[in-house]
Design a protein around this motif. Structure first.
Motif, short mmCIF file in Angstrom:
data_model
loop_
_atom_site.label_atom_id
_atom_site.label_comp_id
_atom_site.label_asym_id
_atom_site.label_seq_id
_atom_site.Cartn_x
_atom_site.Cartn_y
_atom_site.Cartn_z
N UNK A 176 0.82 -1.21 0.00
CA UNK A 176 0.00 0.00 0.00
C UNK A 176 0.86 1.26 0.00
N UNK A 177 1.96 1.23 0.74
CA UNK A 177 2.83 2.40 0.78
C UNK A 177 3.47 2.62 -0.59
N UNK A 178 3.90 1.54 -1.24
CA UNK A 178 4.49 1.67 -2.57
C UNK A 178 3.49 2.25 -3.56
N UNK A 179 2.22 1.84 -3.44
CA UNK A 179 1.18 2.35 -4.34
C UNK A 179 0.93 3.84 -4.13
N UNK A 180 1.12 4.32 -2.91
CA UNK A 180 0.83 5.72 -2.60
C UNK A 180 2.03 6.65 -2.75
N UNK A 181 3.23 6.09 -2.89
CA UNK A 181 4.42 6.93 -2.92
C UNK A 181 4.45 7.96 -4.04
N UNK A 182 3.96 7.66 -5.25
CA UNK A 182 4.00 8.71 -6.29
C UNK A 182 3.28 9.99 -5.88
N UNK A 183 2.09 9.86 -5.29
CA UNK A 183 1.35 11.07 -4.89
C UNK A 183 2.00 11.73 -3.68
N UNK A 184 2.56 10.94 -2.76
CA UNK A 184 3.26 11.52 -1.61
C UNK A 184 4.50 12.28 -2.08
N UNK A 185 5.24 11.67 -3.02
CA UNK A 185 6.44 12.33 -3.55
C UNK A 185 6.08 13.62 -4.27
N UNK A 186 4.98 13.59 -5.01
CA UNK A 186 4.52 14.79 -5.71
C UNK A 186 4.22 15.91 -4.72
N UNK A 187 3.53 15.57 -3.63
CA UNK A 187 3.23 16.58 -2.61
C UNK A 187 4.50 17.07 -1.93
N UNK B 136 -2.39 10.60 5.61
CA UNK B 136 -2.25 9.67 4.48
C UNK B 136 -2.09 8.24 4.96
N UNK B 137 -1.39 8.04 6.07
CA UNK B 137 -1.20 6.69 6.59
C UNK B 137 -2.52 6.09 7.06
N UNK B 138 -3.39 6.93 7.61
CA UNK B 138 -4.65 6.43 8.15
C UNK B 138 -5.75 6.34 7.10
N UNK B 139 -5.65 7.17 6.07
CA UNK B 139 -6.69 7.20 5.02
C UNK B 139 -6.02 6.97 3.68
N UNK B 140 -5.81 5.70 3.30
CA UNK B 140 -5.15 5.41 2.02
C UNK B 140 -5.90 6.05 0.85
N UNK B 141 -5.14 6.61 -0.09
CA UNK B 141 -5.75 7.31 -1.21
C UNK B 141 -5.28 6.78 -2.56
N UNK B 142 -4.32 5.87 -2.56
CA UNK B 142 -3.85 5.31 -3.81
C UNK B 142 -4.65 4.09 -4.22
#
Length: 199
Positions: A135-146, A185-191
């Motif tokens: 799940x973290x890997x899936x969300x990293x692109x948007x986290x990195x963008x932010x 983001x950790x509590x509410x996955x968005x990817x």
């Protein structure tokens, strides 16, 4: 790094998670009452005001990440490229972002996600770690963008203007806002994490 810096990092991360919890609570309450009427609403579990386990986990992360990782990277960048010329400031920003925006954010998000109660009863530790990594890997692109919208600009100011002795205090303000976002983001996955369901 001083004990005061480490304690400040603990407080920043704990505060960020507490604020994120209140944001999540408001969102959950709003969704519960805006949604269609149903019998489920009457028996829905109450939304907790505070989750001490999460705050303790965030404080531990603050001690490790904010107390050691963050200052170590800043000190590394300063040691490799001393000075405030534009080229050296840019080099220090590249060092900081290449380590903290990628590995640092991944570690922070993974720590928070792993510390949360498992949504799958009886989930083993290995499966839990695998799911969290997915799940973290899936969300990293948007986290990195932010991240890249915030930290490079701040790092330019930090390395060019702010003296090293003052940086922990200046960074505290930006870090509180950023780690509130990371806790949320950790509590509410968005990817796209549907493929990460294991077991």
């Amino acid at each position: 790094l001083t004990p005061q810096d480490a304690l400040a990092s603990v407080a920043i991360f704990a505060t960020g998670d507490l604020v994120a919890q209140q944001m999540e609570r408001r969102l959950q309450i709003a969704r519960r009452w805006i949604g269609p009427l149903s019998a489920d609403r009457a028996v829905a579990a109450p939304v907790p005001l505070v989750q001490p386990r999460r705050i303790a986990s965030a404080a531990g992360l603050g001690f490790v990440y904010g107390g050691f990782m963050l200052p170590s990277v800043y000190q590394l960048a300063e040691g490799l490229f001393p000075g405030v010329s534009p080229a050296k400031v840019l080099a220090k920003v590249i060092v900081s972002c290449s380590l903290l925006s990628t590995l640092g954010n991944y570690f922070s998000l993974l720590w928070r996600r792993y510390a949360q109660p498992s949504p799958q009863p009886g989930e083993g530790l290995a499966c839990r770690l695998s799911r969290c990594c997915c799940t973290v890997t899936a969300e990293m692109p948007s986290v990195l963008s932010a991240d890249l919208r915030v930290w490079p600009a701040y790092d330019v100011i930090t390395f060019a203007v702010i003296p090293p002795l003052v940086r922990p205090f200046a960074t505290a303000f930006v870090s509180t806002a950023w780690h509130t976002y990371m806790a949320y983001r950790a509590a509410v996955p968005q990817g796209d994490t549907e493929h990460c369901k294991i077991g």
